[in-house]
Design a protein around this motif. Structure first.
Motif, short mmCIF file in Angstrom:
data_model
loop_
_atom_site.label_atom_id
_atom_site.label_comp_id
_atom_site.label_asym_id
_atom_site.label_seq_id
_atom_site.Cartn_x
_atom_site.Cartn_y
_atom_site.Cartn_z
N GLY A 1 67.68 -16.89 -74.66
CA GLY A 1 66.43 -17.54 -74.30
C GLY A 1 66.55 -19.02 -74.01
O GLY A 1 65.61 -19.78 -74.22
N SER A 2 67.71 -19.43 -73.51
CA SER A 2 67.95 -20.85 -73.25
C SER A 2 68.00 -21.11 -71.75
O SER A 2 68.32 -20.23 -70.95
N ARG B 1 67.19 -14.02 -84.62
CA ARG B 1 65.82 -14.43 -84.29
C ARG B 1 65.11 -14.95 -85.54
O ARG B 1 65.39 -14.52 -86.65
N ARG C 1 61.09 -15.43 -86.49
CA ARG C 1 59.70 -15.19 -86.06
C ARG C 1 59.63 -14.88 -84.57
O ARG C 1 58.77 -15.38 -83.86
N ARG D 1 61.60 -15.72 -82.22
CA ARG D 1 62.23 -16.71 -81.34
C ARG D 1 63.75 -16.60 -81.45
O ARG D 1 64.32 -16.60 -82.53
N ARG D 2 64.37 -16.53 -80.28
CA ARG D 2 65.83 -16.51 -80.25
C ARG D 2 66.38 -17.93 -80.45
O ARG D 2 65.65 -18.92 -80.34
N GLU E 1 65.52 -20.63 -78.03
CA GLU E 1 64.10 -20.87 -77.76
C GLU E 1 63.47 -21.90 -78.69
O GLU E 1 62.26 -22.08 -78.67
N PHE E 2 64.29 -22.60 -79.47
CA PHE E 2 63.74 -23.59 -80.39
C PHE E 2 63.60 -24.97 -79.76
O PHE E 2 63.08 -25.88 -80.39
#
Length: 387
Positions: A53-54, A168, A170, A172-173, A176-177
């Motif tokens: 997710g980047s 992950r 919650r 979020r991968r 994705e932070f």
């Protein structure tokens, strides 16, 4: 219990099949074996970034270099400090120290064994340039608390995700932070090419600077040797990237198996008198389980080491836990705080206990059968009882 039973035969690690063979042949036949002329590294970077997710991923030579590069592009260097867990593999601190920064170890949560946000908050100061949570054994650190602390203090986060491919928090991968994350592909990791690493970046500017610095300061289209920054050669080769593309393709199925086996084994080990298993914060809704970690509180370091040796003799791929980084001579060579070992130990009581009483089992055990999970627990229980 009948410990004379045949030792469990767990799946081998690393795992490979024709996917890796085909990939290596593809890299070989393309005629260019380094990233500037071939296509495997670039393809792997796209696939790895998308999986996590980047926006961007940069493949590098190893996980230590990934951490060093991640810190460097965020401005870590002489006169700065980086907050790291006291309980981690020493690359977490050495990456900062190699850049001329001071590594500041802080304590961990006694359950998850990840960085304690309250300890981080106490350690943040005017020279703090980065906070480095380590997602220990695949369990994502408390990113809710750490992201709030980062926002309030203005100090960026660098995730040490060497254990956390596919994790992950919650939903979020890792990518994705909105923070930089560093991964390792060393031989024992969840996906491997023997060595290797990657850094994920949330935006183009950081990626562009990292690319320059991982390639001796040279832009990808440069033909005149116009080195725009200082740097080093952290480039990944085409063969490693080809293998990693195959490894990434089977990662999900392996994680699914480990997620099925881990609750069973955790429950069985927790039922053994004197054993405490690494806990799981339910917000960490996907744990790839780099290790199965358990503590035997009150055991001495010497007895713990005898336990590890005995487990290995009985067929379990067991290891002693990481040593507290401030108890390693290499930590003190450069970039250490103006504290003594005893002073650090006093403010890191959880680490002091954990590094002496913890055992971990390699993640390939969790690729075994349900019957083998029961057999692991039997061996641990019997071995502890016979020490």
């Amino acid at each position: 219990m009948d410990v004379s039973q045949e030792a469990p035969k767990f799946p081998e690690w690393p795992q490979f099949d024709d996917a890796e063979r085909v990939a290596l042949g593809r890299a070989l036949e393309q005629g260019q074996w380094w990233r500037m002329g071939g296509g495997e590294v670039s393809a792997f970077e796209r696939e790895f970034a998308e999986y996590h997710g980047s926006e961007h991923a940069l493949a590098v030579t190893n996980g230590t270099h990934a951490l060093e590069l991640a810190l460097q592009v965020l401005g870590v260097g002489p006169g700065t400090e980086v907050i790291v867990p006291a309980f981690t593999f020493i690359s977490s601190s050495q990456a900062a120290q190699r850049l001329g920064a001071v590594a500041v170890p802080v304590d961990i949560d006694p359950g998850t064994l990840c960085l304690d946000p309250a300890a981080v908050e106490k350690a943040v100061g005017p020279r703090t340039a980065a906070i480095m949570p380590v997602h220990m054994a695949g369990h994502v650190a408390d990113m809710d608390a750490l992201e709030k602390l980062s926002a309030d203090s203005g100090v960026p986060i660098v995730q040490d995700a060497a254990h956390a491919h596919g994790a992950r928090w919650r939903g979020r991968r890792v990518g994705e932070f909105g923070s930089v994350a560093a991964f390792s592909f060393q031989n024992g990791k969840l996906m491997t090419a023997g060595e290797g690493g990657a850094v994920t970046f949330p935006e183009q500017g950081l990626y562009d600077e990292a690319f320059l610095r991982h390639s001796c300061g040279r832009p990808p289209t440069d033909r005149g040797y116009f080195h725009q920054t200082s740097g080093s050669n952290f480039r990944m080769n085409e063969f490693s990237a080809a293998v990693l593309r195959a490894q990434l393709a089977r990662l999900d199925s392996q994680i699914e198996t480990r997620e099925q086996r881990a609750p069973l084994l955790s429950g069985l080990l927790s039922g053994i008198d004197g054993v405490e298993v690494q806990t799981r914060d339910e917000r960490a809704d996907r744990n790839p389980h780099y290790m199965m970690m358990f503590r035997v509180p009150g055991i001495t370091e010497q007895r713990r080491n005898r336990l590890v040796d005995a487990l290995i003799e009985r067929g379990l791929p067991a290891f002693a836990a990481f040593r507290a980084i401030y108890r390693c001579p290499g930590f003190w060579e450069t970039g250490a705080p103006q504290e003594t070992v005893d002073e650090m130990a006093a403010r890191c009581p959880v680490t002091e206990a954990v590094y002496t009483d913890t055992v971990w089992l390699h993640h390939r055990t969790l690729l075994g059968t349900e019957h083998q999970m029961h057999r692991i627990a039997e061996i641990v229980s019997d071995t502890l009882g016979s020490l």
